[in-house]
Scaffold this active site. Structure first.
Site, short mmCIF file in Angstrom:
data_model
loop_
_atom_site.label_atom_id
_atom_site.label_comp_id
_atom_site.label_asym_id
_atom_site.label_seq_id
_atom_site.Cartn_x
_atom_site.Cartn_y
_atom_site.Cartn_z
N LYS A 90 47.37 -58.16 21.11
CA LYS A 90 48.49 -58.57 21.97
C LYS A 90 48.49 -57.71 23.22
O LYS A 90 48.44 -56.48 23.12
CB LYS A 90 49.81 -58.39 21.21
CG LYS A 90 51.04 -58.79 21.99
CD LYS A 90 51.42 -60.24 21.72
CE LYS A 90 52.35 -60.80 22.76
NZ LYS A 90 51.69 -61.40 23.93
N LYS A 126 44.04 -56.31 26.21
CA LYS A 126 44.37 -56.56 27.61
C LYS A 126 43.26 -57.42 28.19
O LYS A 126 42.12 -57.39 27.69
CB LYS A 126 44.46 -55.23 28.38
CG LYS A 126 45.31 -55.32 29.63
CD LYS A 126 46.79 -55.22 29.34
CE LYS A 126 47.60 -55.50 30.59
NZ LYS A 126 49.04 -55.29 30.38
N GLY A 165 51.58 -62.10 30.40
CA GLY A 165 51.39 -61.86 31.83
C GLY A 165 51.27 -60.37 32.14
O GLY A 165 51.46 -59.52 31.28
N ASP A 166 50.93 -60.09 33.36
CA ASP A 166 50.91 -58.72 33.91
C ASP A 166 50.85 -58.91 35.43
O ASP A 166 51.24 -59.99 35.91
CB ASP A 166 49.70 -57.94 33.37
CG ASP A 166 49.76 -56.45 33.70
OD1 ASP A 166 50.54 -55.72 33.05
OD2 ASP A 166 49.05 -55.98 34.62
N THR A 209 61.05 -56.25 30.44
CA THR A 209 60.45 -54.94 30.71
C THR A 209 61.39 -54.07 31.55
O THR A 209 61.63 -52.89 31.24
CB THR A 209 59.08 -55.09 31.40
OG1 THR A 209 58.30 -56.02 30.66
CG2 THR A 209 58.35 -53.77 31.49
N ASN A 241 57.97 -58.34 38.92
CA ASN A 241 58.77 -58.67 37.73
C ASN A 241 59.51 -57.46 37.17
O ASN A 241 60.72 -57.51 36.94
CB ASN A 241 57.83 -59.28 36.68
CG ASN A 241 58.53 -59.55 35.39
OD1 ASN A 241 58.69 -58.66 34.56
ND2 ASN A 241 59.01 -60.76 35.21
N SER A 384 58.01 -60.41 23.93
CA SER A 384 56.85 -61.28 23.68
C SER A 384 56.70 -61.52 22.17
O SER A 384 56.41 -62.64 21.74
CB SER A 384 55.56 -60.63 24.20
OG SER A 384 55.37 -60.94 25.56
P1 NDP Z 1 53.99 -57.96 39.60
O1 NDP Z 1 52.69 -58.52 40.02
O2 NDP Z 1 55.11 -58.88 39.33
O3 NDP Z 1 54.50 -56.89 40.68
C1 NDP Z 1 53.79 -55.76 41.04
C2 NDP Z 1 54.49 -55.14 42.21
O4 NDP Z 1 53.90 -53.89 42.52
C3 NDP Z 1 54.41 -55.98 43.47
O5 NDP Z 1 55.59 -55.87 44.19
C4 NDP Z 1 53.25 -55.36 44.23
O6 NDP Z 1 53.30 -55.55 45.63
C5 NDP Z 1 53.49 -53.91 43.89
N1 NDP Z 1 52.26 -53.14 44.04
C6 NDP Z 1 51.04 -53.41 43.55
N2 NDP Z 1 50.17 -52.48 43.92
C7 NDP Z 1 50.88 -51.59 44.65
C8 NDP Z 1 50.56 -50.40 45.30
N3 NDP Z 1 49.31 -49.92 45.28
N4 NDP Z 1 51.55 -49.74 45.95
C9 NDP Z 1 52.81 -50.23 45.97
N5 NDP Z 1 53.16 -51.36 45.36
C10 NDP Z 1 52.22 -52.02 44.72
O7 NDP Z 1 53.68 -57.05 38.34
P2 NDP Z 1 54.66 -56.53 37.21
O8 NDP Z 1 55.98 -56.21 37.80
O9 NDP Z 1 54.59 -57.48 36.09
O10 NDP Z 1 53.92 -55.21 36.74
C11 NDP Z 1 54.17 -53.95 37.36
C12 NDP Z 1 53.66 -52.85 36.45
O11 NDP Z 1 54.34 -52.93 35.18
C13 NDP Z 1 52.18 -52.90 36.11
O12 NDP Z 1 51.72 -51.58 35.94
C14 NDP Z 1 52.15 -53.62 34.77
O13 NDP Z 1 50.99 -53.33 34.03
C15 NDP Z 1 53.40 -53.01 34.13
N6 NDP Z 1 53.98 -53.77 33.04
C16 NDP Z 1 54.38 -55.07 33.22
C17 NDP Z 1 54.97 -55.74 32.18
C18 NDP Z 1 55.56 -57.09 32.36
O14 NDP Z 1 56.29 -57.55 31.45
N7 NDP Z 1 55.34 -57.79 33.46
C19 NDP Z 1 55.08 -55.16 30.83
C20 NDP Z 1 54.71 -53.76 30.78
C21 NDP Z 1 54.14 -53.13 31.84
P3 NDP Z 1 52.87 -56.94 46.31
O15 NDP Z 1 54.03 -57.85 46.09
O16 NDP Z 1 52.63 -56.60 47.75
O17 NDP Z 1 51.64 -57.38 45.59
#
Ligand code: NDP
Length: 451
Positions: A90, A126, A165-166, A209, A241, A384
């Site tokens: 998962k 992953k 998703g991620d 999250t 997200n 999830s």
């Molecule tokens: P999203 O794609 O929804 O959002 C990612 C955000 O981070 C975007 O706003 C993006 O900017 C920004 N971003 C990406 N790279 C950079 C950077 N180098 N500097 C600054 N901002 C940046 O992803 P999630 O919110 O789903 O995921 C965010 C983190 O949380 C990841 O590490 C993911 O692995 C982790 N995570 C997510 C889960 C989930 O349920 N979604 C669960 C557990 C962990 P832009 O809009 O410009 O692309």
């Protein structure tokens, strides 16, 4: 020399640049679990660590698709099935140009221990692709997802491996992936989570999250005898997200969130960020945060090119609690120094491994409450798993039920992490507590299941 030592040696010699983040994650765990390995020789005797750091399998495949101009496009797809001692594999799928085997090994490895901490029957995995959904039309994203699933469907299943998703994979992508899976297999089963609610998704999966990270923080602050978040200034990075839902929950409980960021820059709005506008810009229009200051001229926008040397603008903003929710290694030693200097009391990792090892060491040495990702952001995978349960029983839970169970689980994880740290002589160290508690459960299952 054990595999673990050998792997670390390779990393130290700089032989494996692609694997740098994987070794970073692995090294932290190896150092954290030392007290457990010393207290019970069975784990070393049975080579548990050496077995755990090697994925069960890595599936790598070609993804070909046609763009809107009928050009042939080629990407690489991956699924790293790391460990299924506790349940079906998962973990999410990430679509981002930086995706490679090393990044997915890091995320998959973290996912094993995170899923273990939830107490739910889920293993760790992953996957993803170097495909960049940004700037693509819906039709292009659909064609890519269909082609990706044409290969991936052979290796997943409701009781085998359940992706979610991620970064770059939200409800739109999950919908297309699920549609293709159904087309190929003719089965309607919970093979993916994060589905839209009206065809099999769970209520609260998008919120899980971010909300979960806030629930975890509330419990941690209480356990550490710190003041609650109500009325406090908080900083959040990211605008995806996780970040948007962390902001939402923080606002609901009366905290004042003054920042967010994306890959181009940072917003500082001292009157509190306008969440509706952020959702409009980032979720509906998939635009840039720069648009925010056109509507709120009193807010400040700092582009990435103006960030402090070695740091990030968002962590220069004074706050009581910080929530890095964007991506890995986005909170550096320089950022940690700024947070400490500005009186920050707690840091909660919403993203996966957003803090560098140097930043964590510095924060902990200054007694900042530090909530590591594998515990604090487990809310997503928790809901999830609730989605898997609902799919298996063909039932639907109410928002209130999911929220209640999420909060209960995040509180349980936090208390368990704190207690484990105390039991192993590192009271207050949530990094070590999470690593030991997460590792022990998987290790005990691996021992029980034989070699
Ligand atoms: P999203 O794609 O929804 O959002 C990612 C955000 O981070 C975007 O706003 C993006 O900017 C920004 N971003 C990406 N790279 C950079 C950077 N180098 N500097 C600054 N901002 C940046 O992803 P999630 O919110 O789903 O995921 C965010 C983190 O949380 C990841 O590490 C993911 O692995 C982790 N995570 C997510 C889960 C989930 O349920 N979604 C669960 C557990 C962990 P832009 O809009 O410009 O692309």
């Amino acid at each position: 020399m054990s595999i673990a030592q050998e792997e670390i040696r390779k990393f130290e010699n700089g032989n494996c640049a692609e694997n740098a983040v994987f070794y970073q994650a692995m090294e932290e765990v190896i150092y954290s679990i030392a007290p457990l390995l010393e207290s019970d020789p069975i784990y070393t005797k049975l080579g548990i660590l050496d077995r755990l750091i090697v994925p069960d399998r890595i599936i790598k495949f070609k993804v070909t698709w046609l763009d809107d101009n009928n050009n042939v496009m080629v990407n690489t797809g991956y699924r790293v099935q790391f460990n299924n001692a506790l349940g079906p594999y998962k973990g999410g799928l990430r679509f981002h140009p930086t995706v490679n085997e090393g990044v997915l090994k890091f995320l998959g490895f973290e996912q094993i221990l995170k899923n273990s901490l939830t107490g739910l029957p889920i293993g760790g995995a992953k996957g993803g692709s170097d495909f960049n959904p940004k700037g693509k039309s819906d039709f292009e994203v659909m064609k890519f997802c269909s082609s990706f699933m044409t290969e991936l469907h052979k290796y997943i299943g409701a009781r085998m491996d359940v992706p979610a998703g991620d970064i770059g994979v939200g409800a739109r992508e999950i919908g297309y992936l699920y549609g293709e899976y159904k087309k190929i297999t003719s089965t309607y089963e919970g093979v993916l989570t994060g589905k839209p609610f009206f065809f099999g998704g769970s209520l609260m999966r998008p919120e899980a999250t971010g909300y979960g990270a806030v629930y975890f923080t509330e419990t941690m602050l209480e356990l550490e005898n710190k003041e609650p978040l109500n009325g406090k200034v908080c900083t959040v990075s990211g605008a995806g997200n996780v970040a948007l839902h962390a902001i939402e929950k923080l606002q609901q409980i009366g905290a004042m969130v003054v920042s967010c960021s994306d890959s181009h820059g940072t917003i500082y709005d001292s009157r509190g960020v306008d969440l509706d506008l952020l959702k409009e810009i980032k979720l509906k229009k998939r635009g840039s945060l720069e648009e925010y200051v056109q509507m709120h001229t009193e807010a400040k926008y700092t582009p990435v090119s103006e960030y402090p040397e070695g740091g990030h603008a968002v962590w220069e903003i004074p706050c009581y609690a910080a929530f890095p929710c964007a991506t890995q290694n986005e909170l550096t030693e320089v950022d940690a120094q700024n947070l400490i200097a500005n009186g920050c009391v707690s840091v909660t990792e919403g993203a996966n491994m957003p803090s560098t090892p140097q930043a964590i060491e510095l924060l902990q040495s200054h007694k900042i409450c530090f909530a590591p990702a594998k515990a604090a952001n487990a809310g997503g995978v928790v809901v999830s798993e609730f989605e898997m349960s609902q799919n298996a029983s063909m039932s639907k839970w109410s928002f209130e039920k999911v929220d209640f169970k999420l909060k209960e689980t995040m509180t349980m994880i936090c208390k368990r992490v704190a207690l484990t740290a105390k039991d192993y002589g590192v009271e207050g160290n949530y990094v070590d507590g999470a690593n030991i508690a997460g590792f022990k459960k998987v290790a005990d299952a691996m021992i029980a299941e034989g070699i």
